[in-house]
Design an enzyme around this catalytic site. Structure first.
Site, PDB file in Angstrom:
ATOM      1  N   GLU A   1     -11.918  -3.106   4.539  1.00 47.56           N
ATOM      2  CA  GLU A   1     -10.948  -3.786   5.389  1.00 47.56           C
ATOM      3  C   GLU A   1     -11.556  -3.997   6.782  1.00 47.56           C
ATOM      4  O   GLU A   1     -11.157  -3.391   7.749  1.00 47.56           O
ATOM      5  CB  GLU A   1      -9.695  -2.920   5.502  1.00 47.56           C
ATOM      6  CG  GLU A   1      -8.437  -3.710   5.666  1.00 47.56           C
ATOM      7  CD  GLU A   1      -7.242  -2.813   5.908  1.00 47.56           C
ATOM      8  OE1 GLU A   1      -7.401  -1.590   5.824  1.00 47.56           O
ATOM      9  OE2 GLU A   1      -6.185  -3.368   6.209  1.00 47.56           O
TER      10      GLU A   1
ATOM     11  N   SER B   1       0.933   6.455   2.368  1.00 49.15           N
ATOM     12  CA  SER B   1       1.529   7.436   3.282  1.00 49.15           C
ATOM     13  C   SER B   1       2.833   8.014   2.735  1.00 49.15           C
ATOM     14  O   SER B   1       3.580   7.336   2.021  1.00 49.15           O
ATOM     15  CB  SER B   1       1.831   6.788   4.634  1.00 49.15           C
ATOM     16  OG  SER B   1       0.661   6.248   5.187  1.00 49.15           O
TER      17      SER B   1
ATOM     18  N   GLN C   1       0.856  -1.195   0.000  1.00 45.30           N
ATOM     19  CA  GLN C   1       0.000   0.000   0.000  1.00 45.30           C
ATOM     20  C   GLN C   1       0.886   1.237   0.000  1.00 45.30           C
ATOM     21  O   GLN C   1       1.517   1.564   1.006  1.00 45.30           O
ATOM     22  CB  GLN C   1      -0.884  -0.048   1.254  1.00 45.30           C
ATOM     23  CG  GLN C   1      -1.815   1.120   1.412  1.00 45.30           C
ATOM     24  CD  GLN C   1      -2.465   1.124   2.794  1.00 45.30           C
ATOM     25  OE1 GLN C   1      -2.285   0.191   3.578  1.00 45.30           O
ATOM     26  NE2 GLN C   1      -3.200   2.156   3.111  1.00 45.30           N
TER      27      GLN C   1
ATOM     28  N   GLU D   1      -5.601   9.709  18.299  1.00 42.51           N
ATOM     29  CA  GLU D   1      -6.150  11.073  18.412  1.00 42.51           C
ATOM     30  C   GLU D   1      -7.092  11.380  17.252  1.00 42.51           C
ATOM     31  O   GLU D   1      -8.125  12.026  17.423  1.00 42.51           O
ATOM     32  CB  GLU D   1      -5.009  12.110  18.439  1.00 42.51           C
ATOM     33  CG  GLU D   1      -4.108  12.038  19.663  1.00 42.51           C
ATOM     34  CD  GLU D   1      -3.137  10.866  19.641  1.00 42.51           C
ATOM     35  OE1 GLU D   1      -2.951  10.246  18.575  1.00 42.51           O
ATOM     36  OE2 GLU D   1      -2.562  10.549  20.708  1.00 42.51           O
TER      37      GLU D   1
HETATM   38  C1  LIG Z   1       2.749  -0.514  11.766  1.00 44.58           C
HETATM   39  C2  LIG Z   1       2.388   0.462  10.687  1.00 44.58           C
HETATM   40  C3  LIG Z   1       2.188   0.013   9.396  1.00 44.58           C
HETATM   41  C4  LIG Z   1       1.856   0.920   8.383  1.00 44.58           C
HETATM   42  N1  LIG Z   1       1.731   0.442   7.096  1.00 44.58           N
HETATM   43  C5  LIG Z   1       1.456   1.323   6.101  1.00 44.58           C
HETATM   44  C6  LIG Z   1       1.405   0.872   4.730  1.00 44.58           C
HETATM   45  O1  LIG Z   1       1.597  -0.314   4.411  1.00 44.58           O
HETATM   46  N2  LIG Z   1       1.164   1.770   3.755  1.00 44.58           N
HETATM   47  C7  LIG Z   1       0.933   3.092   4.039  1.00 44.58           C
HETATM   48  O2  LIG Z   1       0.661   3.842   3.115  1.00 44.58           O
HETATM   49  N3  LIG Z   1       1.013   3.566   5.314  1.00 44.58           N
HETATM   50  C8  LIG Z   1       1.271   2.710   6.356  1.00 44.58           C
HETATM   51  N4  LIG Z   1       1.371   3.166   7.645  1.00 44.58           N
HETATM   52  C9  LIG Z   1       1.261   4.606   7.901  1.00 44.58           C
HETATM   53  C10 LIG Z   1       0.052   5.021   8.675  1.00 44.58           C
HETATM   54  O3  LIG Z   1      -1.094   5.040   7.871  1.00 44.58           O
HETATM   55  C11 LIG Z   1       0.367   6.404   9.265  1.00 44.58           C
HETATM   56  O4  LIG Z   1       1.443   6.237  10.185  1.00 44.58           O
HETATM   57  C12 LIG Z   1      -0.781   7.018   9.974  1.00 44.58           C
HETATM   58  O5  LIG Z   1      -1.776   7.382   9.057  1.00 44.58           O
HETATM   59  C13 LIG Z   1      -0.360   8.270  10.777  1.00 44.58           C
HETATM   60  O6  LIG Z   1       0.326   9.162   9.955  1.00 44.58           O
HETATM   61  P1  LIG Z   1       1.785   9.734  10.358  1.00 44.58           P
HETATM   62  O7  LIG Z   1       2.643   8.585  10.755  1.00 44.58           O
HETATM   63  O8  LIG Z   1       2.226  10.616   9.238  1.00 44.58           O
HETATM   64  O9  LIG Z   1       1.538  10.610  11.660  1.00 44.58           O
HETATM   65  P2  LIG Z   1       0.900  12.062  11.725  1.00 44.58           P
HETATM   66  O10 LIG Z   1      -0.346  12.103  10.915  1.00 44.58           O
HETATM   67  O11 LIG Z   1       1.958  13.068  11.398  1.00 44.58           O
HETATM   68  O12 LIG Z   1       0.526  12.158  13.252  1.00 44.58           O
HETATM   69  C14 LIG Z   1       1.485  12.486  14.265  1.00 44.58           C
HETATM   70  C15 LIG Z   1       0.736  12.680  15.577  1.00 44.58           C
HETATM   71  O13 LIG Z   1      -0.184  13.783  15.433  1.00 44.58           O
HETATM   72  C16 LIG Z   1      -1.498  13.369  15.767  1.00 44.58           C
HETATM   73  N5  LIG Z   1      -2.471  14.040  14.886  1.00 44.58           N
HETATM   74  C17 LIG Z   1      -2.419  14.118  13.522  1.00 44.58           C
HETATM   75  N6  LIG Z   1      -3.501  14.788  13.060  1.00 44.58           N
HETATM   76  C18 LIG Z   1      -4.249  15.136  14.148  1.00 44.58           C
HETATM   77  C19 LIG Z   1      -5.480  15.821  14.321  1.00 44.58           C
HETATM   78  N7  LIG Z   1      -6.171  16.273  13.261  1.00 44.58           N
HETATM   79  N8  LIG Z   1      -5.937  15.973  15.592  1.00 44.58           N
HETATM   80  C20 LIG Z   1      -5.257  15.494  16.665  1.00 44.58           C
HETATM   81  N9  LIG Z   1      -4.070  14.840  16.561  1.00 44.58           N
HETATM   82  C21 LIG Z   1      -3.583  14.647  15.323  1.00 44.58           C
HETATM   83  C22 LIG Z   1      -1.524  11.871  15.534  1.00 44.58           C
HETATM   84  O14 LIG Z   1      -2.510  11.250  16.329  1.00 44.58           O
HETATM   85  C23 LIG Z   1      -0.122  11.467  15.979  1.00 44.58           C
HETATM   86  O15 LIG Z   1      -0.065  11.315  17.366  1.00 44.58           O
HETATM   87  C24 LIG Z   1       1.705   2.297   8.681  1.00 44.58           C
HETATM   88  C25 LIG Z   1       1.900   2.740   9.997  1.00 44.58           C
HETATM   89  C26 LIG Z   1       2.243   1.848  10.990  1.00 44.58           C
HETATM   90  C27 LIG Z   1       2.472   2.380  12.381  1.00 44.58           C
END
Ligand SMILES: Cc1cc2nc3c(=O)[nH]c(=O)nc-3n(C[C@H](O)[C@H](O)[C@H](O)COP(=O)(O)OP(=O)(O)OC[C@H]3O[C@@H](n4cnc5c(N)ncnc54)[C@H](O)[C@@H]3O)c2cc1C
Length: 386
Positions: free
Chosen positions: A246, A131, A128, A368
């Site tokens: 999903e 991100s 996928q 969150e």
């Molecule tokens: C184990 C694992 C597997 C994954 N596998 C895939 C994959 O195969 N393909 C893929 O595309 N992605 C994958 N991901 C990515 C995943 O979808 C993202 O990590 C997730 O959407 C969060 O985005 P970010 O890591 O950029 O964090 P951010 O969005 O930057 O968030 C950082 C912090 O800010 C908080 N935050 C963000 N927005 C808000 C808001 N509006 N209000 C309050 N708090 C907020 C969040 O809760 C978090 O604590 C995976 C992630 C993990 C942990």
């Protein structure tokens, strides 16, 4: 409706258990959405193909692609739960859930004919590619670009957290195709051959010591124009629709925790305070399981609301974190042993689960962000400023 009260479905469950006992590809030692060592991938491909052949996966697909007319939607929950309970590998990658759902709903007949049989045979593992470093929770802010050049799209950008990207044959890619449109409106979904020139997959080493996900760099990658899923600039709808399919994750989550409650009983000393802590966490695990079963019933009856899956995910991931912390705490200095140490409880499952537990609170929607979903859609509180 209670799934475990239906005689027909319990017979189906017994069949799944017998199938897993015979065909499962071996123990999965780590909790979570993980990547296997490369040597194990062929066995997981073979197991995936057998799950499809047996009708345990893909039964809801069109009949022409192996779906079953007598398919009962409750079966998918049972299969996911039994795989978790057996402590073995589920099919890896994004093909069996996201990719297949996107192709079935939005794919052309040619795409369906080319890719669905290869998902069934597990010749194709998908990853996928959604991100990016600056686009996770705010996925619509993604910056990877695709521009049309004759009969190909040319893609430049970077993806991250791509689980199993290093094993994948196909990428389910989202890229920006109209930078001038509103951010949700200018995105297109693509089928990307991961062997295309210009793709570099770099595994990331995590705090657990394993490499489950990757950075994926795309530099002038050419995708034939007929590999667009759905319409150009309609990728946001394609992605959201396939994510909504999903559902079986709701079923798998608590089964593994229940399996490990026995370890805690073994670790707990006889003092009342420790017993109370173990009792409290065991209760939370069972509540988490009950919540997930309730939401499965809502989904089957089509009475689920927007907050249901979010609440299950929040409660499960926070319970999982508390369980892992307690398990480590009860091991005292034993908590610092590492995997492979012969003294490690449950072969080091607790140490890995403790280090991985935060990932569960982020993957598939951060806590969150899901709380915002509950606040806005279920409690009807004012929307957060955007
Ligand atoms: C184990 C694992 C597997 C994954 N596998 C895939 C994959 O195969 N393909 C893929 O595309 N992605 C994958 N991901 C990515 C995943 O979808 C993202 O990590 C997730 O959407 C969060 O985005 P970010 O890591 O950029 O964090 P951010 O969005 O930057 O968030 C950082 C912090 O800010 C908080 N935050 C963000 N927005 C808000 C808001 N509006 N209000 C309050 N708090 C907020 C969040 O809760 C978090 O604590 C995976 C992630 C993990 C942990």
């Amino acid at each position: 409706m209670r799934i475990d009260a239906d005689v027909q479905l319990e017979r189906f469950r017994a069949g799944v258990q017998a199938f897993l006992a015979e065909h499962q590809p071996g123990a999965k030692h780590h909790t979570g959405v993980r990547a296997p060592d490369r040597e194990l991938v062929p066995a997981i491909r073979a197991f995936t193909a057998k799950l499809f052949d047996a009708g345990y996966f893909g039964a809801d697909w069109p009949l022409a692609y192996g779906g079953r007319a007598d398919y009962d939607p409750a079966e998918a929950f049972i299969v996911a739960e039994e795989i978790a309970r057996a402590g073995t590998w589920a099919p890896i990658g994004a093909a069996t859930n996201l990719g297949a759902a996107a192709l079935i709903e939005f794919g052309t007949p040619e795409q369906q004919a080319e890719y669905l049989p290869r998902i069934r045979s597990a010749e194709h593992l998908w990853c996928q590619l959604f991100s990016e470093p600056g686009a996770g929770s705010d996925l619509a802010g993604l910056q990877t670009k695709a521009r049309l050049d004759g009969d190909h799209w040319v893609v430049d950008g970077q993806k991250v957290w791509t689980t199993n990207g290093h094993h994948a044959d196909i990428g389910y890619l989202l890229a920006r195709t109209d930078p001038s449109a509103a951010k949700h409106a200018g995105i297109t979904a693509f089928i990307l051959d991961m062997t295309s020139p210009g793709i570099e997959v770099r595994p990331l080493r995590e705090i657990t010591g394993t490499s489950d996900f990757n950075e994926v760099f795309l530099d002038g990658v050419r995708i034939p124009a007929d590999r667009v899923i759905g319409r150009v600039n309609d990728g946001w709808r394609v992605a959201n629709s396939s994510l909504a399919h999903e559902r079986s994750g709701v079923a798998a989550s608590s089964a593994e925790l229940i399996r490990h409650l026995d370890d805690l009983r073994g670790l707990a000393s006889d003092d009342a305070a420790t017993r109370q802590r173990v009792g409290a966490i065991a209760t939370r695990v069972l509540v988490s399981d009950a919540m997930s079963k309730a939401v499965q019933s809502h989904m089957l009856a089509a009475t689920d609301d927007a907050a249901d899956a979010a609440l299950v995910k929040i409660y499960f991931s926070e319970t999982n974190l508390a369980l892992a912390e307690l398990g480590m705490d009860l091991q005292g200095v034993g908590g610092i042993v590492t995997e492979g140490d012969e003294d490690a409880v449950a072969e080091g499952w607790w140490q890995d689960a403790y280090l991985y537990a935060r990932a569960y609170t982020i993957a598939g929607g951060a806590t969150e962000v899901l709380k915002n979903v509950v606040a806005e859609r279920a409690l009807k509180m004012p929307r957060e400023p955007r």
